[in-house]
Design a protein around this motif. Structure first.
Motif, PDB file in Angstrom:
ATOM      1  N   ALA A 111      -3.806  -6.540  -8.304  1.00  0.00           N
ATOM      2  CA  ALA A 111      -2.655  -7.398  -8.599  1.00  0.00           C
ATOM      3  C   ALA A 111      -2.079  -8.031  -7.342  1.00  0.00           C
ATOM      4  CB  ALA A 111      -1.581  -6.596  -9.328  1.00  0.00           C
ATOM      5  N   ILE A 112      -2.236  -7.347  -6.185  1.00  0.00           N
ATOM      6  CA  ILE A 112      -1.715  -7.904  -4.929  1.00  0.00           C
ATOM      7  C   ILE A 112      -2.845  -8.420  -4.041  1.00  0.00           C
ATOM      8  CG2 ILE A 112       0.367  -6.461  -4.973  1.00  0.00           C
ATOM      9  CD1 ILE A 112      -0.984  -4.692  -2.825  1.00  0.00           C
ATOM     10  N   ASN A 113      -4.056  -8.527  -4.631  1.00  0.00           N
ATOM     11  CA  ASN A 113      -5.221  -8.971  -3.852  1.00  0.00           C
ATOM     12  C   ASN A 113      -5.356  -8.163  -2.558  1.00  0.00           C
ATOM     13  OD1 ASN A 113      -6.064 -11.119  -5.626  1.00  0.00           O
ATOM     14  ND2 ASN A 113      -4.298 -12.289  -4.894  1.00  0.00           N
ATOM     15  N   ALA A 114      -5.295  -6.862  -2.706  1.00  0.00           N
ATOM     16  CA  ALA A 114      -5.302  -5.971  -1.545  1.00  0.00           C
ATOM     17  C   ALA A 114      -6.597  -6.111  -0.752  1.00  0.00           C
ATOM     18  CB  ALA A 114      -5.125  -4.524  -1.993  1.00  0.00           C
ATOM     19  N   ALA A 115      -6.468  -6.101   0.549  1.00  0.00           N
ATOM     20  CA  ALA A 115      -7.621  -6.130   1.443  1.00  0.00           C
ATOM     21  C   ALA A 115      -8.238  -4.734   1.523  1.00  0.00           C
ATOM     22  CB  ALA A 115      -7.184  -6.591   2.834  1.00  0.00           C
ATOM     23  N   PRO A 116      -9.479  -4.615   1.990  1.00  0.00           N
ATOM     24  CA  PRO A 116     -10.105  -3.300   2.118  1.00  0.00           C
ATOM     25  C   PRO A 116      -9.260  -2.316   2.927  1.00  0.00           C
ATOM     26  CG  PRO A 116     -11.744  -5.014   2.406  1.00  0.00           C
ATOM     27  CD  PRO A 116     -10.422  -5.708   2.324  1.00  0.00           C
ATOM     28  N   GLU A 117      -8.530  -2.812   3.917  1.00  0.00           N
ATOM     29  CA  GLU A 117      -7.704  -1.925   4.743  1.00  0.00           C
ATOM     30  C   GLU A 117      -6.645  -1.207   3.912  1.00  0.00           C
ATOM     31  OE1 GLU A 117      -9.834  -4.810   7.006  1.00  0.00           O
ATOM     32  OE2 GLU A 117      -8.345  -5.127   5.410  1.00  0.00           O
ATOM     33  N   ALA A 118      -6.112  -1.890   2.896  1.00  0.00           N
ATOM     34  CA  ALA A 118      -5.100  -1.265   2.040  1.00  0.00           C
ATOM     35  C   ALA A 118      -5.717  -0.144   1.204  1.00  0.00           C
ATOM     36  CB  ALA A 118      -4.464  -2.313   1.138  1.00  0.00           C
ATOM     37  N   TYR A 119      -6.902  -0.414   0.637  1.00  0.00           N
ATOM     38  CA  TYR A 119      -7.602   0.633  -0.112  1.00  0.00           C
ATOM     39  C   TYR A 119      -7.870   1.828   0.796  1.00  0.00           C
ATOM     40  CZ  TYR A 119      -8.748  -2.670  -3.923  1.00  0.00           C
ATOM     41  OH  TYR A 119      -8.699  -3.555  -4.980  1.00  0.00           O
ATOM     42  N   PRO A 158       0.815  -1.218   0.000  1.00  0.00           N
ATOM     43  CA  PRO A 158       0.000   0.000   0.000  1.00  0.00           C
ATOM     44  C   PRO A 158       0.846   1.265   0.000  1.00  0.00           C
ATOM     45  CG  PRO A 158      -0.881  -1.592   1.558  1.00  0.00           C
ATOM     46  CD  PRO A 158       0.435  -2.141   1.093  1.00  0.00           C
ATOM     47  N   GLU A 159       1.967   1.232   0.679  1.00  0.00           N
ATOM     48  CA  GLU A 159       2.844   2.411   0.737  1.00  0.00           C
ATOM     49  C   GLU A 159       3.374   2.769  -0.649  1.00  0.00           C
ATOM     50  OE1 GLU A 159       2.356   0.634   4.629  1.00  0.00           O
ATOM     51  OE2 GLU A 159       3.072  -0.242   2.739  1.00  0.00           O
ATOM     52  N   ALA A 160       3.741   1.752  -1.417  1.00  0.00           N
ATOM     53  CA  ALA A 160       4.245   2.011  -2.765  1.00  0.00           C
ATOM     54  C   ALA A 160       3.130   2.532  -3.670  1.00  0.00           C
ATOM     55  CB  ALA A 160       4.843   0.735  -3.348  1.00  0.00           C
ATOM     56  N   TRP A 199     -11.920  -2.501  -4.566  1.00  0.00           N
ATOM     57  CA  TRP A 199     -12.226  -2.143  -3.172  1.00  0.00           C
ATOM     58  C   TRP A 199     -12.002  -3.324  -2.225  1.00  0.00           C
ATOM     59  CZ3 TRP A 199     -12.010   2.761  -3.537  1.00  0.00           C
ATOM     60  CH2 TRP A 199     -12.664   3.458  -4.561  1.00  0.00           C
ATOM     61  N   GLY A 200     -11.379  -4.394  -2.745  1.00  0.00           N
ATOM     62  CA  GLY A 200     -11.080  -5.544  -1.894  1.00  0.00           C
ATOM     63  C   GLY A 200     -12.290  -6.372  -1.557  1.00  0.00           C
ATOM     64  N   ALA A 222      -9.019   4.308 -10.817  1.00  0.00           N
ATOM     65  CA  ALA A 222      -8.862   2.970 -10.266  1.00  0.00           C
ATOM     66  C   ALA A 222      -7.519   2.394 -10.704  1.00  0.00           C
ATOM     67  CB  ALA A 222     -10.003   2.078 -10.744  1.00  0.00           C
ATOM     68  N   SER A 223      -6.797   1.794  -9.783  1.00  0.00           N
ATOM     69  CA  SER A 223      -5.472   1.243 -10.070  1.00  0.00           C
ATOM     70  C   SER A 223      -5.490  -0.274  -9.976  1.00  0.00           C
ATOM     71  CB  SER A 223      -4.434   1.794  -9.088  1.00  0.00           C
ATOM     72  OG  SER A 223      -3.204   1.118  -9.256  1.00  0.00           O
ATOM     73  N   LYS A 224      -5.027  -0.920 -11.041  1.00  0.00           N
ATOM     74  CA  LYS A 224      -4.954  -2.377 -11.034  1.00  0.00           C
ATOM     75  C   LYS A 224      -3.844  -2.890 -10.118  1.00  0.00           C
ATOM     76  CE  LYS A 224      -4.492  -2.155 -15.441  1.00  0.00           C
ATOM     77  NZ  LYS A 224      -4.444  -2.510 -16.882  1.00  0.00           N
ATOM     78  N   ALA A 225      -3.048  -1.968  -9.560  1.00  0.00           N
ATOM     79  CA  ALA A 225      -2.033  -2.390  -8.593  1.00  0.00           C
ATOM     80  C   ALA A 225      -2.679  -3.028  -7.371  1.00  0.00           C
ATOM     81  CB  ALA A 225      -1.178  -1.196  -8.176  1.00  0.00           C
TER      82      ALA A 225
END
Length: 388
Positions: free
Chosen positions: A162-170, A131-133, A202-203, A156-159
């Motif tokens: 790509a990392i299967n980000a959880a809602p917390e990361a969004y 998420p920081e990157a 949005w995870g 919207a970013s496919k990044a």
């Protein structure tokens, strides 16, 4: 009369109506905010190795196209997917586009609204593993856009997917971007029909869970959210979602299938617009919104009704290829001297599609120079071995 191919594999005669609308400024202030998402015009004489290098842009034609939209009272969504972001147009080209556009907008007598897409496409996905990157990448583009004087659209970013980000990361990334922006931002919810890599954004795999996440995100600081663009091609979803937004936060429809009804509204709520199709149907869009502002709903629907089949054809599956139709309309109407797109993207659609678009744009009264359009369509048919 032209001989046009059909989807059944045959040929059929077509006679133009040739009854174009006049491109003009609206007579009254519009009651809807309307952003047209515009494409870029290539410079084929300077293009080299188009699949491997940055695109060569015809800056004069690209900016003239935008001025034509502004002259008709429309705002501009700049450097979005309509402009082939990540599909032929890289961030450095997009940044130059934004900077040039903002200079032109500030000099335009109507002082048009311009909002610009901020994303993460200048970094490789392999570099966006946290998420920081992702946040740092967004911030680089946001700073450049704000330095040029543009309002932010947080693309919207496919990044994330790509990392299967959880809602917390969004939440971490969007919270920082929204709160840190110089002026209220436009959020951007793009469905997988526009980009399959955005599935599960949005995870959340459940649509209602995604709705609630976004609404909670906005509610934490609604004063910093101008609105949200939703491009899910689902009218019922958009109508239900906009009714739940905090007061003062706009719903910008990105539904290129159902925009006429969504903008008209249901008597209680209505959508504003941030649409790629508006760049292709600007005279009809401007004059329909003028009719809406004047309370003339009969004229509003009469102007928009024939544009809907056109838009549905341009945005038909695979929807992500719609950009070819927008550039095709610009070529037919004399806004550019060729039908060449960055990366050769014009090849993403077939000649039967272009033939149907030609029929429908004529029936929508949007072939602004009928003789020129017929001559250009004839040349395209000849390239495909069709003798008119």
């Amino acid at each position: 009369m032209l001989t046009l191919p059909t989807t059944e594999g045959g040929l059929a005669a077509y006679t133009l109506r040739a009854t174009p609308l006049e491109a003009r400024a609206p007579r009254v202030p519009l009651t809807r905010t309307a952003f047209a998402a515009a494409h870029v015009v290539s410079d084929p004489l300077r293009e080299r190795n188009p699949w491997d290098t940055r695109p060569a842009v015809d800056w004069e034609a690209t900016l003239q196209f935008r001025m034509g939209l502004w002259d008709q009272g429309l705002g501009l969504a700049e450097a979005m997917d309509t402009a082939q972001r990540g599909m032929g147009v890289d961030w450095l080209t997009a940044k130059e586009l934004i900077e040039r556009t903002m200079v032109a907008a500030k000099a335009h007598p109507l002082r048009p609204r311009v909002a610009c897409g901020a994303g993460t496409d200048h970094w490789e996905l392999s570099e966006l593993a946290t998420p920081e990157a992702i946040l740092a990448a967004y911030q680089e583009q946001a700073e450049a856009i704000e330095a040029a004087g543009g309002q932010l659209i947080l693309m919207a970013s496919k990044a994330f997917t790509a990392i299967n980000a959880a809602p917390e990361a969004y939440h971490k990334v969007y919270r920082a971007l929204i709160d840190g922006a110089q002026e209220p931002v436009v959020l951007h919810w793009l469905g997988e029909m526009f980009d399959p890599a955005l599935a599960g954004y949005w995870g959340q795999s459940d649509l209602e869970a995604a709705n609630q996440f976004v609404l909670d995100l906005i509610a934490e600081n609604p004063g910093q959210v101008d609105g949200i663009k939703i491009s899910l091609l689902d009218q019922a979803h958009e109508e239900a979602f906009r009714a739940r937004l905090p007061e003062g936060v706009r719903l910008y429809t990105g539904d290129d299938f159902n925009y006429a009804d969504l903008i008209a509204g249901d008597g209680t709520h209505f959508s504003h617009a941030l649409l790629g199709i508006f760049a292709g149907i600007a005279p009809a869009a401007s004059q329909a919104l003028e009719a809406l502002a004047e309370g003339d709903m009969e004229r509003y629907h009469a102007l928009f009704a024939p544009t809907v089949p056109l838009s549905r054809e341009i945005f038909r599956a695979p929807t992500r290829f719609y950009k070819a139709g927008i550039a095709f309309l610009a070529w037919l109407n004399g806004a550019q001297g060729h039908f060449i797109m960055p990366g050769g993207f014009q090849s993403s659609r077939d000649i039967t599609h272009y033939a149907q678009v030609f029929r429908l744009v004529d029936q929508a009264n949007l072939l602004l120079q009928p003789d020129l359009a017929e001559a250009r369509m004839t040349s395209l048919l000849a390239i495909h071995g069709i003798d008119t």
